[in-house]
Scaffold this active site. Structure first.
Site, PDB file in Angstrom:
ATOM      1  CG  ASP A 153      -2.198   0.715   1.083  1.00 35.02           C
ATOM      2  OD1 ASP A 153      -2.314   1.513   0.137  1.00 35.02           O
ATOM      3  OD2 ASP A 153      -3.096   0.500   1.922  1.00 35.02           O
ATOM      4  CG  ASN A 186      -2.780   4.254   2.540  1.00 38.46           C
ATOM      5  OD1 ASN A 186      -3.760   4.215   1.818  1.00 38.46           O
ATOM      6  ND2 ASN A 186      -2.315   3.181   3.169  1.00 38.46           N
ATOM      7  CG  ASP A 228      -9.586   2.414  -0.299  1.00 32.62           C
ATOM      8  OD1 ASP A 228      -9.157   1.281  -0.545  1.00 32.62           O
ATOM      9  OD2 ASP A 228      -8.983   3.224   0.432  1.00 32.62           O
TER      10      ASP A 228
HETATM   11  C1  DGJ Z   1      -5.915   1.868   1.829  1.00 31.20           C
HETATM   12  C2  DGJ Z   1      -6.268   0.652   1.042  1.00 31.20           C
HETATM   13  O1  DGJ Z   1      -6.787   1.026  -0.199  1.00 31.20           O
HETATM   14  C3  DGJ Z   1      -7.238  -0.194   1.828  1.00 31.20           C
HETATM   15  O2  DGJ Z   1      -7.635  -1.307   1.067  1.00 31.20           O
HETATM   16  C4  DGJ Z   1      -6.600  -0.624   3.122  1.00 31.20           C
HETATM   17  O3  DGJ Z   1      -5.524  -1.468   2.844  1.00 31.20           O
HETATM   18  C5  DGJ Z   1      -6.135   0.604   3.892  1.00 31.20           C
HETATM   19  N1  DGJ Z   1      -5.322   1.476   3.093  1.00 31.20           N
HETATM   20  C6  DGJ Z   1      -5.387   0.200   5.117  1.00 31.20           C
HETATM   21  O4  DGJ Z   1      -4.868   1.268   5.777  1.00 31.20           O
END
Ligand code: DGJ
Length: 725
Positions: free
Chosen positions: A474, A476, A544
C-alpha cells in the site's frame, strides 16, 4: 514487425501490428516526422511536408536558410533555443550558462532486442531502432529508442541523454519523446479522479496552445493518470483513429499536446519538468522513462485493446499474467484495525468450501497500530492482537489449504513509531520546518540508500521468517515538502525522479527478491495505477470504493488503458461502507468478476445460504476466468454516458465470450433494451446460455439481442456465450 531504412530518401519505416511509423533525416540533418497510422507501403512520402512561406520564422543557428526552419517539419525530439518555439522535449543548460541545443543526426543502429532501461521498468521487445543525435558545440547527445511489435499495436519510445562535453550541464527538461500529428482535429481524453473516484473519463477539444496532464506528487496519482488519448474528430468507441500515450512511470510526470501555429499537434512528455533540474557531470547520462504510444483505427476500444495486449504480453510478469489469481478474503472492511487471532480464524473458517483460497491480513498487524496514527515502519508483529505471532494464524490458514497474504506500507513511517523515534531524518522534510502530514504519516526518503536498505531488510525479514504467499503493498499519501538530507542543495530538484528510482530499487529487491510471493499493488485505493507498477504488481487494488454502482465507472475508466486482469475487485458488504448504498449481492459479484475477483466483508457472520451463494459465484467466475485474464474487451454502453454498463470479453480465438449487462435504476414502462454484441466472428454460430439464443455472429452483432430488465435497481447479469458450430 520490421524496421527499414531507405537510403535514398533517408526515411525510416517502422511497421508493427496494424501500424506504420515513418520519419526521415531532412536536409538540415534533423529527424523529421512523416507519418503514424494504419499500415502503408514504403513510398517516398516527403511530399507531405508543408513548406509554408517561412516569413518571420527563425532559421537554425548559423544557417540563414528558411527552408531549414524547424517550423517546416514535425520534430521527432524537439529541442530549445535555436528557433523552434514549440514545446521542446529537452532543455539543457550548458556549462557556459546558455540553454541552446541543436541536435543533429549522427548515425543510427538497429539492436536485435530491446535493451532494458537501467533502474526502471519497461516493456520487453525485439528489434529496436536507436537514432543518435548530437550537438556539435556542447557535446550534448540524445539517443532515441523506438520499438514496434507483431502482436500489439503500439510503439515504445524513450531517450537517453548524455553529457559528452567537458563541463557539467543541467537538464531543465528531459522528456521521453515528441510525436507529431499533422492536424488539430482531435479531442484529448484524460483520466482524472481522486480517492474513491479514480479514472473518470474527460474529453477536451484540442486547441491552439497546450493541453496537459501532470502530477507533482512524486507518484502517478489518482488526480490524473499518466495517460493521454488523442482521438480524431468523429472517432467513437468503435470507429475512427485513436492514439494514446501512456508513461511507464510512477513519479511526477507530464504529458502535453500542443496545437501549433502550423495547424499540427505535437505531443510530448515524460518526467515532469516542474521543480526539476538534473545535473549531468561530464560523461554522465540520464535515461528517461518509456512512453507507450498506441494507435488504432477501430476507435477508442481498439486503442484500449492495443494497450491491453502490450501490457499482458510484454510488461506484466509472465509467471502471473495468465495464471488464475488468488481468490482473496481481505479483512479490512470486516474489521479495520480491530481484530485478534480468533476473529481472523472465524473469518477463515467461514469460507471453507467456497473456493476462496487466500486470506489477506490487512493493516494493523504490526507495531502499535490500533488506528492510522501510529506504527508504520515498525514491521514487527503486534502480539497483543496476534498472540503466538504471525506463525499461528499462518498455520491455521495453511491447514485449511489456503494461502496467507500480508499488508505492508513499506514507503511510510508514523511519527509515533520506533522507527521515527530512532531515525527522524529518514522521513522526507525540510530541516528547520515542521513536516506536512498526510493520513497522519510521513513518507520515507527513498532517494537515500540507507533508508532503502532499512525498508528492504525489515520487509524481507518478515517475508523470510514467515510462510507468506501474498503481499499487498500500500501507499497512502503523496510526497510534500520535498527535500533530502542525502543530497547537496544543487541537486534537490532531482528528488521526484530519484524517488521513482528508489521505489523501483526496493521493488526489485522485495518483489523480485521473493519470487514465490504474489504481490498486489495498492495506493489508498487505486492512486498509483500505472504500467511501471504493473511490471511489479500483476494486479492493483482499483479503488477503496467497492460500491458496485460506483465500480462500473471506475472499472470502465480504468479499462481505457489497463487490462481487466490488472484490476483487483472485491465483493463487499451492504450498505456499502463508502456510499451506504445497497446493491444486490449478485450485481456486486458480476461487477467484481470483471477483474481479479475477491471478497472484503465479514465472512464470520455468514449463514449457510451466504456460503452457498459465494461458492456458486466463484464456481461461475472460474468458468470464464481465462477470458478475464486473456480476452479482448469490447465496451458497449458507457456508465459515464448512459444508465447502462454493458461490455463483452471475447476469447482471442473468438470461440467464447461473456456479455455483462447492467442497468442503474429501474424505470416504469421500460421497453427491452436492444444490445448489439461485438468482437464475435460474423460467420460462426454462437449460443448464449441463459437466454436460449443461438445465432450467427453477424446476427448478434447487427440485429443484437433484447434484454428485458426486471423492475429492480442496480440489476446485472453475465451471459456466457459459446461457439455452437
Ligand atoms: C488503503 C487501502 O486502499 C485499503 O484497502 C486498506 O488497505 C487501507 N489502506 C489500510 O490502511
Amino acid at each position: 514487425m520490421s524496421i527499414t531504412f531507405d537510403h535514398s530518401t533517408k526515411t525510416f519505416y517502422l511497421d508493427g501490428k496494424g501500424l506504420t511509423y515513418a520519419f526521415f533525416i531532412n536536409d538540415g540533418g534533423y529527424p523529421a516526422h512523416l507519418y503514424f497510422g494504419a499500415p502503408i507501403t514504403h513510398d517516398d512520402i516527403r511530399f507531405t511536408l508543408a513548406g509554408g512561406s517561412g516569413s518571420f520564422v527563425p532559421t537554425p543557428a548559423g544557417n540563414d536558410d528558411t527552408n531549414l526552419s524547424y517550423m517546416r517539419f514535425l520534430p521527432e525530439y524537439g529541442f530549445y533555443g535555436t528557433g523552434d518555439y514549440r514545446e521542446p522535449a529537452v532543455l539543457v543548460e550548458n556549462g557556459g550558462g546558455d540553454r541552446l541545443s541543436d541536435l543533429l543526426y549522427v548515425s543510427h543502429e538497429v539492436l536485435p532486442s530491446k535493451p532494458r532501461i537501467s533502474g526502471m521498468p519497461s516493456l520487453d521487445g525485439g528489434e529496436t531502432l536507436v537514432i543518435h543525435l548530437a550537438d556539435s558545440v556542447s557535446g550534448f547527445r540524445a539517443d532515441l529508442y523506438y520499438t514496434v511489435y507483431d502482436d500489439a499495436s503500439v510503439i515504445t519510445r524513450r531517450a537517453v541523454l548524455t553529457n559528452d562535453g567537458s563541463s557539467p550541464c543541467a537538464l531543465h527538461r528531459a522528456f521521453s519523446f515528441s510525436l507529431g500529428l499533422p492536424s488539430q482535429d482531435y479531442s484529448v481524453i484524460t483520466l482524472h479522479g481522486s480517492w474513491a473516484a479514480e479514472r473518470n473519463i474527460e474529453t477536451i477539444p484540442m486547441h491552439h496552445g497546450v493541453v496537459s496532464v501532470d502530477s507533482k506528487r512524486c507518484t502517478s496519482s489518482a488526480t490524473l493518470n499518466p495517460f493521454m488519448g488523442i482521438i480524431a474528430k468523429g472517432t467513437t468507441e468503435t470507429h475512427g483513429k485513436a492514439y494514446g500515450v501512456n508513461l511507464v512511470y510512477s513519479s511526477s510526470f507530464v504529458l502535453k499536446a500542443e496545437g501549433t501555429v502550423g495547424g499540427d499537434t505535437v505531443v510530448s512528455g515524460g518526467i515532469n519538468d516542474f521543480d526539476f533540474r538534473w545535473i549531468l557531470e561530464a560523461g554522465e547520462s540520464l535515461e528517461t522513462p518509456e512512453a507507450v504510444i498506441a494507435f488504432s483505427d477501430e476507435g477508442i476500444g481498439g486503442m484500449s485493446r492495443a494497450f491491453h495486449d502490450a501490457y499482458r504480453d510484454h510488461l506484466i510478469s509472465k509467471k502471473h499474467v495468465f495464471t488464475p489469481r488468488p481468490i482473496v478474503i481481505n479483512n479490512w472492511e470486516a474489521t479495520y484495525f480491530n481484530f485478534d487471532i480468533q476473529k481472523l480464524k472465524d473469518i477463515v473458517d467461514a469460507v471453507e468450501g467456497t473456493g476462496i483460497d487466500t486470506l489477506v491480513l490487512d493493516d494493523g498487524w504490526f507495531g502499535v497500530r490500533n488506528n492510522d496514527r501510529s506504527g508504520l515502519g515498525d514491521w514487527f508483529v503486534n502480539t497483543q492482537k496476534l498472540s503466538g505471532g504471525l506463525a499461528k494464524i499462518i498455520q491455521h490458514v495453511h491447514s485449511k489449504g489456503m494461502r496467507f497474504g500480508l499488508w505492508f506500507e513499506p514507503e511510510m513511517v508514523s511519527e509515533d513509531s520506533d522507527l521515527f523515534r530512532a531515525h527522524p531524518d529518514y522521513a522526507i522534510g525540510v530541516p528547520g520546518r515542521g513536516r506536512c502530514y498526510g493520513r497522519h504519516q510521513f513518507v520515507l526518503d527513498l532517494t537515500r540508500a540507507d533508508v532503502r536498505d532499512y525498508i528492504v531488510s525489515s520487509v524481507n525479514r518478515v517475508l523470510s521468517e514467515n510462510a507468506i504467499d501474498y503481499v499487498k503493498w500500500d501507499y497512502n499519501r503523496n510526497v510534500t515538502d520535498i527535500y533530502s538530507l542525502g543530497r547537496e542543495k544543487e541537486r534537490q530538484s532531482e528528488f521526484a525522479h530519484r524517488y521513482a528510482l528508489g521505489l523501483y530499487d526496493i521493488c526489485e529487491r522485495i518483489v523480485n527478491g521473493n519470487p514465490n510471493v504474489f504481490f498486489e499493488g495498492c495506493s489508498g485505493g487505486g492512486a498509483r495505477f500505472d504500467p511501471a507498477m504493473m511490471y511489479y504488481f500483476p494486479q492493483i487494488w482499483t479503488s477503496d470504493d467497492t460500491d458496485a454502482e460506483e465500480r462500473t465507472r471506475i472499472q470502465y475508466g480504468t479499462s481505457i488503458v489497463y487490462p481487466l486482469s490488472t484490476m483487483s475487485c472485491h465483493i463487499s458488504a451492504v450498505p456499502n461502507h463508502q456510499t451506504h448504498r445497497i446493491t444486490p449481492m449478485s450485481t456486486r459479484a458480476d461487477i467484481a468478476h470483471l477483474g481479479a475477483t475477491g471478497y472484503e466483508l465479514d465472512t464470520s457472520a455468514f449463514t449457510d445460504g451466504d456460503r452457498e451463494t459465494v461458492r456458486l459465484q466463484i464456481e461461475e467466475y472460474k468458468k470464464y476466468e481465462q477470458l478475464v485474464l486473456r480476452g479482448d474487451l469490447y465496451r458497449i454502453d458507457s456508465p459515464f454516458e448512459t444508465p447502462y454498463f454493458n461490455e463483452m470479453i471475447v476469447s482471442k480465438d473468438k470461440s467464447e465470450a461473456i456479455l455483462c449487462v447492467y442497468r442503474r435504476l429501474s424505470v416504469p414502462n421500460a421497453e427491452p433494451k436492444r444490445i448489439t454484441l461485438a468482437g464475435l466472428d460474423p460467420s460462426r454460430l454462437y449460443r448464449i446460455e441463459g437466454l436460449d439464443i443461438t445465432a450467427s455472429g453477424s446476427t448478434l452483432m447487427n440485429v443484437g439481442i433484447a434484454i428485458k430488465y426486471p423492475k429492480t435497481d442496480f440489476w446485472s447479469e453475465i451471459y456466457h456465450i459459446t461457439q455452437a458450430d
